[in-house]
Design a protein around this motif. Structure first.
Motif, short mmCIF file in Angstrom:
data_model
loop_
_atom_site.label_atom_id
_atom_site.label_comp_id
_atom_site.label_asym_id
_atom_site.label_seq_id
_atom_site.Cartn_x
_atom_site.Cartn_y
_atom_site.Cartn_z
N ASP A 97 0.85 -1.18 0.00
CA ASP A 97 0.00 0.00 0.00
C ASP A 97 0.89 1.24 0.00
O ASP A 97 2.11 1.17 0.20
CB ASP A 97 -0.95 0.01 1.21
N TYR A 98 0.27 2.39 -0.19
CA TYR A 98 1.01 3.64 -0.29
C TYR A 98 0.85 4.45 0.99
O TYR A 98 -0.21 4.44 1.62
CB TYR A 98 0.53 4.45 -1.50
N GLN A 99 1.91 5.17 1.36
CA GLN A 99 1.86 6.01 2.54
C GLN A 99 2.92 7.10 2.45
O GLN A 99 3.86 7.01 1.65
CB GLN A 99 2.05 5.18 3.82
N GLU A 100 2.73 8.14 3.25
CA GLU A 100 3.74 9.18 3.38
C GLU A 100 4.45 9.01 4.71
O GLU A 100 3.89 8.38 5.62
CB GLU A 100 3.10 10.57 3.27
N PHE A 101 5.62 9.60 4.84
CA PHE A 101 6.42 9.36 6.04
C PHE A 101 6.79 10.69 6.70
O PHE A 101 6.87 11.72 6.02
CB PHE A 101 7.68 8.56 5.68
N PRO A 102 7.00 10.66 8.02
CA PRO A 102 7.37 11.90 8.73
C PRO A 102 8.81 12.31 8.38
O PRO A 102 9.76 11.61 8.73
CB PRO A 102 7.25 11.50 10.21
N VAL A 103 8.93 13.43 7.71
CA VAL A 103 10.24 13.87 7.20
C VAL A 103 10.57 15.26 7.75
O VAL A 103 9.70 16.13 7.86
CB VAL A 103 10.24 13.90 5.66
N ILE A 104 11.83 15.45 8.11
CA ILE A 104 12.36 16.77 8.46
C ILE A 104 13.43 17.10 7.43
O ILE A 104 14.41 16.37 7.30
CB ILE A 104 12.96 16.79 9.88
N PHE A 105 13.22 18.17 6.69
CA PHE A 105 14.19 18.58 5.68
C PHE A 105 15.24 19.51 6.29
O PHE A 105 14.90 20.45 7.03
CB PHE A 105 13.49 19.30 4.51
N TRP A 106 16.50 19.27 5.96
CA TRP A 106 17.62 20.08 6.42
C TRP A 106 18.41 20.58 5.22
O TRP A 106 18.44 19.93 4.18
CB TRP A 106 18.55 19.28 7.34
N ASP A 107 19.06 21.72 5.38
CA ASP A 107 19.86 22.29 4.29
C ASP A 107 20.90 23.23 4.89
O ASP A 107 20.54 24.13 5.66
CB ASP A 107 18.96 23.04 3.30
N LEU A 108 22.18 23.02 4.57
CA LEU A 108 23.23 23.90 5.07
C LEU A 108 23.01 25.34 4.63
O LEU A 108 23.42 26.28 5.32
CB LEU A 108 24.61 23.42 4.60
N PHE A 109 22.35 25.52 3.49
CA PHE A 109 22.17 26.86 2.94
C PHE A 109 20.80 27.44 3.29
O PHE A 109 20.49 28.58 2.93
CB PHE A 109 22.34 26.82 1.42
N GLY A 110 19.96 26.67 3.97
CA GLY A 110 18.68 27.16 4.41
C GLY A 110 17.67 27.39 3.30
O GLY A 110 16.69 28.11 3.51
N GLU A 111 17.87 26.79 2.15
CA GLU A 111 16.99 27.02 1.01
C GLU A 111 15.93 25.94 0.87
O GLU A 111 14.77 26.24 0.55
CB GLU A 111 17.82 27.10 -0.28
N LYS A 112 16.30 24.69 1.10
CA LYS A 112 15.37 23.58 0.91
C LYS A 112 15.09 22.82 2.21
O LYS A 112 14.61 21.69 2.18
CB LYS A 112 15.92 22.61 -0.14
N GLY A 113 15.38 23.47 3.31
CA GLY A 113 15.16 22.84 4.60
C GLY A 113 15.62 23.75 5.72
O GLY A 113 16.09 24.87 5.49
N HIS A 114 15.50 23.27 6.93
CA HIS A 114 15.95 24.04 8.08
C HIS A 114 17.47 24.17 8.06
O HIS A 114 18.18 23.22 7.72
CB HIS A 114 15.50 23.36 9.37
N ARG A 115 17.95 25.34 8.46
CA ARG A 115 19.39 25.56 8.50
C ARG A 115 20.04 24.57 9.46
O ARG A 115 19.53 24.32 10.55
CB ARG A 115 19.69 26.99 8.98
N VAL A 116 21.15 24.03 9.05
CA VAL A 116 21.91 23.13 9.91
C VAL A 116 23.32 23.69 10.02
O VAL A 116 23.97 23.98 9.03
CB VAL A 116 21.91 21.68 9.36
N ARG A 117 23.75 23.88 11.26
CA ARG A 117 25.04 24.50 11.52
C ARG A 117 25.78 23.74 12.62
O ARG A 117 25.17 23.01 13.40
CB ARG A 117 24.89 25.95 12.00
N THR A 118 27.06 24.00 12.69
CA THR A 118 27.85 23.64 13.86
C THR A 118 28.84 24.77 14.09
O THR A 118 28.97 25.67 13.26
CB THR A 118 28.58 22.30 13.68
#
Length: 531
Positions: A97-118
């Motif tokens: 069967d088909y389903q969607e999944f819980p996803v968190i998008f990340w992006d170092l550049f903050g364009e296609k997801g939440h900013r990720v830094r260290t």
């Protein structure tokens, strides 16, 4: 077809193409790591997708990189397609069967997801030296810079902090060399140029605060599914070394922060390292040794690591030997190196007398692979030629509007989107230099005032009570000679303190107060928390 405590990968076939049996990955042994290899277009990404789906449904958080952009479809409901339905029917997957999944998008550049830094401090000198391709001498100087910062309470959060510290060191090379070892201005200048190149390549987006919290890539949903963290890496791949260094930093953070759990029933997190060859290309031996050590030890912390690459030769033997679960898609064998890769891949499997592994690897179709996983007591299963199951989520990328919607309702929405620039080494060194300059200016003003005083005002006498040739009383009533008075009153060896001397004294005072609480670094040079 589905079994408790196991992830269904696909169904194996007999040499006559008849259905054999379901092939599974035992959750209990998923933290023994894995390898997914195969030539371009053979189905590696789909295999990664169906494994991520299965881990999520089993309550295991997943972290993976979306190198080409098509892995983002895991956040959307799958769409019925003839070839997917046909594959499910062929392998006997009646419950497809088909389903969607819980996803968190990340992006170092903050364009296609939440900013990720260290921060620079958290990354450490070893990984930063690897990122900048430093020589041994330059890496040694960088280690001194980090030691100086760690011992003296100078937080290195972003690139400007490290630049400020290196500039300070350039003005004090002689004194610091005596304390820490040889420091040349040439090495410092080369490191500064390397930082400028990093900035031009977009690395300033990566270094800073708020820094990524490991707990945010280990989330589960209210219904018990594991969140799938997807790093947008299509733009990041323009700087492959930054991509590899970031993933290696994240792996080291997991290693340093997570407690020992032994062998749990299922992993606490599964980490997919796509384009894994970038990690090992031209890597110094010390880094490869450290990676091998982390991969070997992180198993007991409940983390499974899956390397995804085109060629098994991309992974060093010391690391390859740690990977117990393997999915081998088709390889081409036209050149001597390709033939060697096929031979290596074939020899790493537990042989199946029903077919020749070497020959089969070159004949596998799209979505077909040789599969061997760890079974009872961690023993590898006999290799089987397997048709990989179709994904339940969308095959292909999601739209920008769909991505924006997922980001808006993310559990970390708003936590990483704004930059934080708190007091750190740049501000501290600037403030200390300013204070030292003010102190120097005040001392110069006082000295000028003393020089302007008339000679007679500098000493007083009483008539008939003696002159400058007589002995004088000191503060305790003792008689002192003019020669002794002169030695007390003058400082022929005195030199005015410079700005840099004042700064280094300030740093030394900080070192004294921070003695016993210097920061502690782990295997890959990243900070150990809790110290």
């Amino acid at each position: 077809m589905l079994e408790d405590g196991k992830l269904y990968i696909g169904t194996s076939r007999n040499p006559d193409d008849s259905i054999n049996k379901g092939e599974y990955l035992d959750l209990q042994y998923a933290n023994r790591h894995g390898l997914i290899t195969g030539a371009t277009g053979t189905g590696k990404t789909v295999t990664l997708q169906i494994l991520a789906e299965s881990f999520s449904n089993a309550g295991v958080p997943v972290f993976c990189a979306d190198v080409k952009g098509d892995l983002s479809g895991i956040a959307a409901m799958g769409e019925s397609k003839d070839f997917l339905e046909k594959r499910a029917e062929t392998i006997g997957l009646d419950s497809y069967d088909y389903q969607e999944f819980p996803v968190i998008f990340w992006d170092l550049f903050g364009e296609k997801g939440h900013r990720v830094r260290t921060t620079i401090s958290e990354m450490g000198p070893l990984l930063l030296a690897r990122l900048m391709d430093m020589s041994d001498a330059q890496e040694g100087v960088l280690n001194i810079a980090f030691k100086l910062a760690d011992e003296n309470g100078l937080p290195l959060l972003d690139l400007k902090d490290l630049r400020a510290l290196l500039s300070y060191m350039a003005g004090e090379t002689d004194k610091l060399s005596a304390m820490y070892g040889n420091i040349t201005k040439q090495s410092l200048a080369t490191i500064q140029r390397g930082l400028l190149v990093l900035e031009q390549q977009g690395a300033e987006n990566f270094f800073g605060e708020p820094a990524l919290r490991i707990a945010d890539v280990m989330r589960t949903t209210n219904d018990g599914r594991g969140a799938i963290s997807v790093l947008a890496a299509d733009k990041l791949m323009m700087n492959p070394r930054l991509y590899a260094t970031f993933l290696l930093w994240l792996l080291s953070e997991l290693f340093e922060e997570l407690p020992e759990v032994g062998d749990p029933d299922k992993p606490r997190l599964v980490f997919f390292f796509d384009e894994a060859h970038l990690l090992f290309d031209e890597a110094p031996k010390i880094l490869v040794d450290r990676v091998e050590q982390v991969v070997r030890l992180i198993r007991s912390k409940g983390v499974g690591v899956f390397f995804v690459t085109q060629n098994p030769l991309d992974v060093p033997d010391t690391v390859l030997s740690q990977l117990g679960n393997r999915v081998q898609h088709a390889l081409r064998a036209y050149t001597p190196r390709e033939q060697k890769a096929v031979k290596v891949a074939a020899e790493t499997f537990r042989p199946n007398p029903a077919f020749d592994c070497f020959e089969t690897i070159t004949q596998l179709g799209v979505g077909e692979a040789l599969v061997s996983t760890l079974g009872k007591k961690g023993v590898p299963s006999m290799v089987e030629r397997t048709l990989i199951r179709p994904p339940s989520s969308r095959l292909g990328p999601i739209t920008e509007a769909e991505r924006a919607k997922v980001i808006a309702v993310s559990p970390v929405a708003g936590q990483y989107d704004e930059d934080l620039d708190r007091d750190s080494a740049f501000e501290m060194l600037a403030r200390r230099a300013e204070e030292a300059a003010k102190a120097e200016e005040e001392e110069r003003r006082r000295e000028e005032e003393r020089e302007r005083e008339p000679p007679e005002s500098r000493r007083w006498t009483l008539p008939g009570y003696g002159d400058e040739d007589d002995d004088d009383d000191d503060e305790r009533g003792r008689r002192t000679s003019p020669k002794r008075r002169k030695s007390r009153g003058s400082r022929p060896g005195y030199q005015r303190q410079t700005v840099t001397e004042a700064v280094i004294k300030s740093v030394a005072r900080s070192a004294a107060t921070s003695l016993g609480r210097a920061l502690v670094r782990g295997i890959l040079g990243s900070l150990k928390k809790g110290f």
